[in-house]
Design a protein around this motif. Sequence first.
Motif, PDB file in Angstrom:
ATOM      1  N   TRP A 104      -0.185   5.498  -3.973  1.00  0.00           N
ATOM      2  CA  TRP A 104       1.437   5.605  -3.765  1.00  0.00           C
ATOM      3  C   TRP A 104       1.910   6.310  -5.041  1.00  0.00           C
ATOM      4  CZ3 TRP A 104       4.748   2.667  -6.884  1.00  0.00           C
ATOM      5  CH2 TRP A 104       4.073   1.859  -7.509  1.00  0.00           C
ATOM      6  N   TRP A 142       7.754  -0.383   1.048  1.00  0.00           N
ATOM      7  CA  TRP A 142       7.389   0.958   1.444  1.00  0.00           C
ATOM      8  C   TRP A 142       8.671   1.605   1.058  1.00  0.00           C
ATOM      9  CZ3 TRP A 142       5.124  -1.422   6.165  1.00  0.00           C
ATOM     10  CH2 TRP A 142       3.657  -1.637   5.942  1.00  0.00           C
ATOM     11  N   HIS A 154       5.958   5.397  -2.239  1.00  0.00           N
ATOM     12  CA  HIS A 154       6.168   6.601  -1.464  1.00  0.00           C
ATOM     13  C   HIS A 154       4.617   7.230  -1.306  1.00  0.00           C
ATOM     14  CE1 HIS A 154      10.597   6.504  -2.276  1.00  0.00           C
ATOM     15  NE2 HIS A 154      10.074   6.473  -3.651  1.00  0.00           N
ATOM     16  N   GLU A 155       4.535   8.087  -0.150  1.00  0.00           N
ATOM     17  CA  GLU A 155       3.058   8.723  -0.135  1.00  0.00           C
ATOM     18  C   GLU A 155       2.067   7.684   0.105  1.00  0.00           C
ATOM     19  OE1 GLU A 155       3.097  11.676   0.984  1.00  0.00           O
ATOM     20  OE2 GLU A 155       5.192  12.057   0.635  1.00  0.00           O
ATOM     21  N   TYR A 156       2.454   6.445   0.844  1.00  0.00           N
ATOM     22  CA  TYR A 156       1.513   5.421   0.778  1.00  0.00           C
ATOM     23  C   TYR A 156       0.470   5.702   1.526  1.00  0.00           C
ATOM     24  CZ  TYR A 156       0.063   0.541   1.946  1.00  0.00           C
ATOM     25  OH  TYR A 156      -0.886  -0.563   2.258  1.00  0.00           O
ATOM     26  N   ARG A 157      -0.784   5.626   1.096  1.00  0.00           N
ATOM     27  CA  ARG A 157      -2.308   5.917   2.125  1.00  0.00           C
ATOM     28  C   ARG A 157      -2.994   4.852   1.682  1.00  0.00           C
ATOM     29  NH1 ARG A 157       0.916   9.389   2.560  1.00  0.00           N
ATOM     30  NH2 ARG A 157       0.584  11.777   3.291  1.00  0.00           N
ATOM     31  N   ARG A 190       3.235   1.951   8.415  1.00  0.00           N
ATOM     32  CA  ARG A 190       4.343   1.849   7.486  1.00  0.00           C
ATOM     33  C   ARG A 190       5.917   1.347   8.538  1.00  0.00           C
ATOM     34  NH1 ARG A 190       5.359   5.178   2.350  1.00  0.00           N
ATOM     35  NH2 ARG A 190       7.139   5.063   3.173  1.00  0.00           N
ATOM     36  N   ARG A 238      -5.487   6.516   8.855  1.00  0.00           N
ATOM     37  CA  ARG A 238      -6.672   7.387   8.253  1.00  0.00           C
ATOM     38  C   ARG A 238      -7.552   8.177   9.536  1.00  0.00           C
ATOM     39  NH1 ARG A 238     -11.948   5.380   6.335  1.00  0.00           N
ATOM     40  NH2 ARG A 238     -11.055   3.311   6.936  1.00  0.00           N
ATOM     41  N   GLN A 255       0.554  11.376   6.695  1.00  0.00           N
ATOM     42  CA  GLN A 255       0.957  10.179   6.878  1.00  0.00           C
ATOM     43  C   GLN A 255       0.823   9.543   8.193  1.00  0.00           C
ATOM     44  OE1 GLN A 255       3.462   9.034   4.149  1.00  0.00           O
ATOM     45  NE2 GLN A 255       2.527   7.095   4.715  1.00  0.00           N
ATOM     46  N   GLY A 256       0.297   8.373   8.010  1.00  0.00           N
ATOM     47  CA  GLY A 256      -0.155   7.835   9.219  1.00  0.00           C
ATOM     48  C   GLY A 256      -1.483   7.128   9.152  1.00  0.00           C
ATOM     49  N   ASN A 260      -0.702   1.637   7.516  1.00  0.00           N
ATOM     50  CA  ASN A 260      -0.675   2.957   7.225  1.00  0.00           C
ATOM     51  C   ASN A 260       0.467   3.618   8.017  1.00  0.00           C
ATOM     52  OD1 ASN A 260      -2.241   3.751   5.058  1.00  0.00           O
ATOM     53  ND2 ASN A 260      -4.105   3.642   6.596  1.00  0.00           N
ATOM     54  N   TYR A 311      -5.319   1.495  -2.086  1.00  0.00           N
ATOM     55  CA  TYR A 311      -4.057   2.380  -1.537  1.00  0.00           C
ATOM     56  C   TYR A 311      -3.461   2.996  -2.680  1.00  0.00           C
ATOM     57  CZ  TYR A 311      -0.567  -1.267  -2.799  1.00  0.00           C
ATOM     58  OH  TYR A 311       0.272  -2.148  -3.240  1.00  0.00           O
TER      59      TYR A 311
END
Length: 162
Positions: free
Chosen positions: A100, A72, A76-79, A36, A150, A147-148, A34, A98
């Motif tokens: 995105w 990555w 985008h907006e990867y969780r 990235r 959880r 972002q980052g 997370n 995940y």
Amino acid sequence: MACADTSSEIRPPLPPFTRETAEQKVRLAENAWNGRDPEKVSLAYTPDSRWRNRAEFPQGRAQIVEFLTRKWEREHEYRLIKELWGFTGHRIAVRFAYEWCDDAGSWYRAYGNENWEFNEQGLMKTRYASINDLPITESERLFHWPQGPRPLDHPGLSELGL
């Protein structure tokens, strides 16, 4: 091919795993992904680590960094949320999901399973991932933290019914 010496690199928790240390290892991996940062993530793997990720087969840290950089740049907006599925000795099985979006603004939830094998120093030497993407609408998103990593109070996969 000579094996790289990783004796000076130690990545706790170390195998053989207990339920507690396997869960710690999974959460540490989730937090790193997370974040990235391909270079930082690659340090959890042996220098000669072997992967299968969908139809790609990165081998070694340099190829892992290249793979994650490409990933990555387009996701985008990867969780990501990972959950322990099973463990024994030097191996851990994980399920994950995940979310995105792509450059066009289309959203996806990827579901998958990973099988991990670690060396004595706690570095991952093999990672086999099977992943499927499901198109979702933005309103169907479930992963909304900044972002980052959880947040500790955010539900996991089981709590979300995934």
